[in-house]
Design a protein around this motif. Structure first.
Motif, mmCIF file in Angstrom:
data_model
loop_
_atom_site.group_PDB
_atom_site.id
_atom_site.type_symbol
_atom_site.label_atom_id
_atom_site.label_comp_id
_atom_site.label_asym_id
_atom_site.label_seq_id
_atom_site.Cartn_x
_atom_site.Cartn_y
_atom_site.Cartn_z
ATOM 1 N N ARG A 65 13.222 -15.275 0.111
ATOM 2 C CA ARG A 65 13.318 -13.925 0.691
ATOM 3 C C ARG A 65 13.396 -12.877 -0.418
ATOM 4 N N LYS A 66 12.614 -11.798 -0.261
ATOM 5 C CA LYS A 66 12.592 -10.723 -1.243
ATOM 6 C C LYS A 66 12.992 -9.403 -0.590
ATOM 7 N N GLU A 67 13.832 -8.664 -1.288
ATOM 8 C CA GLU A 67 14.241 -7.341 -0.829
ATOM 9 C C GLU A 67 14.060 -6.355 -1.983
ATOM 10 N N ARG A 68 13.704 -5.116 -1.636
ATOM 11 C CA ARG A 68 13.549 -4.098 -2.672
ATOM 12 C C ARG A 68 14.836 -3.306 -2.838
ATOM 13 N N LEU A 69 15.118 -2.891 -4.069
ATOM 14 C CA LEU A 69 16.222 -1.979 -4.320
ATOM 15 C C LEU A 69 15.742 -0.907 -5.293
ATOM 16 N N TYR A 70 16.216 0.302 -5.091
ATOM 17 C CA TYR A 70 15.815 1.409 -5.961
ATOM 18 C C TYR A 70 16.273 1.116 -7.378
ATOM 19 N N ASN A 71 15.394 1.338 -8.349
ATOM 20 C CA ASN A 71 15.700 1.071 -9.745
ATOM 21 C C ASN A 71 17.021 1.745 -10.132
ATOM 22 N N PRO A 72 18.087 0.975 -10.427
ATOM 23 C CA PRO A 72 19.387 1.583 -10.745
ATOM 24 C C PRO A 72 19.382 2.389 -12.032
ATOM 25 N N LEU A 73 18.405 2.143 -12.915
ATOM 26 C CA LEU A 73 18.288 2.952 -14.132
ATOM 27 C C LEU A 73 17.873 4.378 -13.764
ATOM 28 N N ARG A 74 16.964 4.493 -12.805
ATOM 29 C CA ARG A 74 16.560 5.825 -12.327
ATOM 30 C C ARG A 74 17.718 6.504 -11.613
ATOM 31 N N GLN A 75 18.435 5.725 -10.827
ATOM 32 C CA GLN A 75 19.586 6.255 -10.103
ATOM 33 C C GLN A 75 20.619 6.800 -11.088
ATOM 34 N N ASN A 76 20.890 6.040 -12.130
ATOM 35 C CA ASN A 76 21.894 6.460 -13.106
ATOM 36 C C ASN A 76 21.396 7.627 -13.951
ATOM 37 N N TYR A 77 20.087 7.724 -14.139
ATOM 38 C CA TYR A 77 19.517 8.864 -14.852
ATOM 39 C C TYR A 77 19.849 10.163 -14.106
#
Length: 245
Positions: A98-110
């Motif tokens: 099973r695959k799920e997407r998550l928003y790139n946390p590096l972009r989030q932290n930026y």
């Protein structure tokens, strides 16, 4: 009696597996690690909500201020393989097949770093060190040069930055500025969560209508190395891509 015990176990499992509870567990684990730092050298702020440049708010899991820099820490409590790279908009969580997407946390932290820069604009050339922490439940398969680490490595990672760049007096003033800007009103924090969910919903709706959520252009179907994907028709000016897999 057995049925009561089973019911309690089922309810407990549902609660512990909820994203909110898992997030709280992850943040508490990071807080415990940060408490190992020397309080005379590091000022720790947890669960900070400040205004962002967009006129909304942004929530930061942890901010550590020291003479060595300002550490902006984003925590993730995902399990399974975490696959991604520096520039991808989304990373992939793999649990068995099973695959799920998550928003790139590096972009989030930026985004968090930019909000802090706006808040602390009176200070010039402050060194910001963004760190993304994953719990032991994850198996990191990411290809990045940024600090993406396991929670157990957090203190060691922070301590490797040992060149003083901020005066001790400025450290206290910066911590006070962030603390004074911190929004503690629960209603505003709830609105922050609603705003995030609304943004995600609007983005999904635009994608489903083949509209680029980044620039408003049309999304067209393209063939890539790993199969078909939707890309913005305004490429290369806009590099938005979407892969539903």
């Amino acid at each position: 009696m057995i049925w009561i015990v089973l019911a309690i176990m089922i309810v407990a499992t549902i609660i512990l597996n909820s994203p909110t509870i898992k997030g709280m567990i992850g943040e508490k684990s990071v807080t415990n690690q940060l408490n190992k730092l020397n309080k005379e050298k590091y000022i720790i702020l947890n669960d900070v909500t400040i205004p962002s440049s967009s006129g909304k708010t942004t929530q930061l899991d942890h901010v550590v201020i020291s003479t060595y820099g300002i550490f902006v820490i984003e925590t993730k409590n995902y399990r399974g393989w975490i696959v991604g790279d520096e520039k991808s908009e989304y990373w992939t969580q793999v649990i068995y097949k099973r695959k799920e997407r998550l928003y790139n946390p590096l972009r989030q932290n930026y985004g968090h770093v930019m909000a802090l820069k706006g808040l602390l604009s009176e200070y010039s050339e402050l060194p910001f060190i963004p760190i993304v922490c994953f719990s032991f439940r994850a198996d990191l398969k990411v290809k990045v040069s940024s600090e993406v680490i396991y929670t157990s490595k957090l203190v060691k990672t922070i301590k490797k930055y040992n060149q003083e760049a901020i005066s001790a007096s400025d450290v206290k003033q910066i911590a006070a500025t962030i603390g004074n800007a911190n929004i503690t009103n629960k209603d505003i924090k709830k609105q922050h969560v609603k705003s995030i969910k609304l943004d995600i919903s609007n983005k999904r709706n635009k994608i489903s209508n083949d509209e680029c959520p980044k620039c408003g252009g049309s999304l067209v179907l393209r063939n890539g190395k790993f199969g078909q994907f939707k890309g913005c028709s305004n490429y290369p000016k806009c590099r938005f891509v979407y892969n539903s897999k």
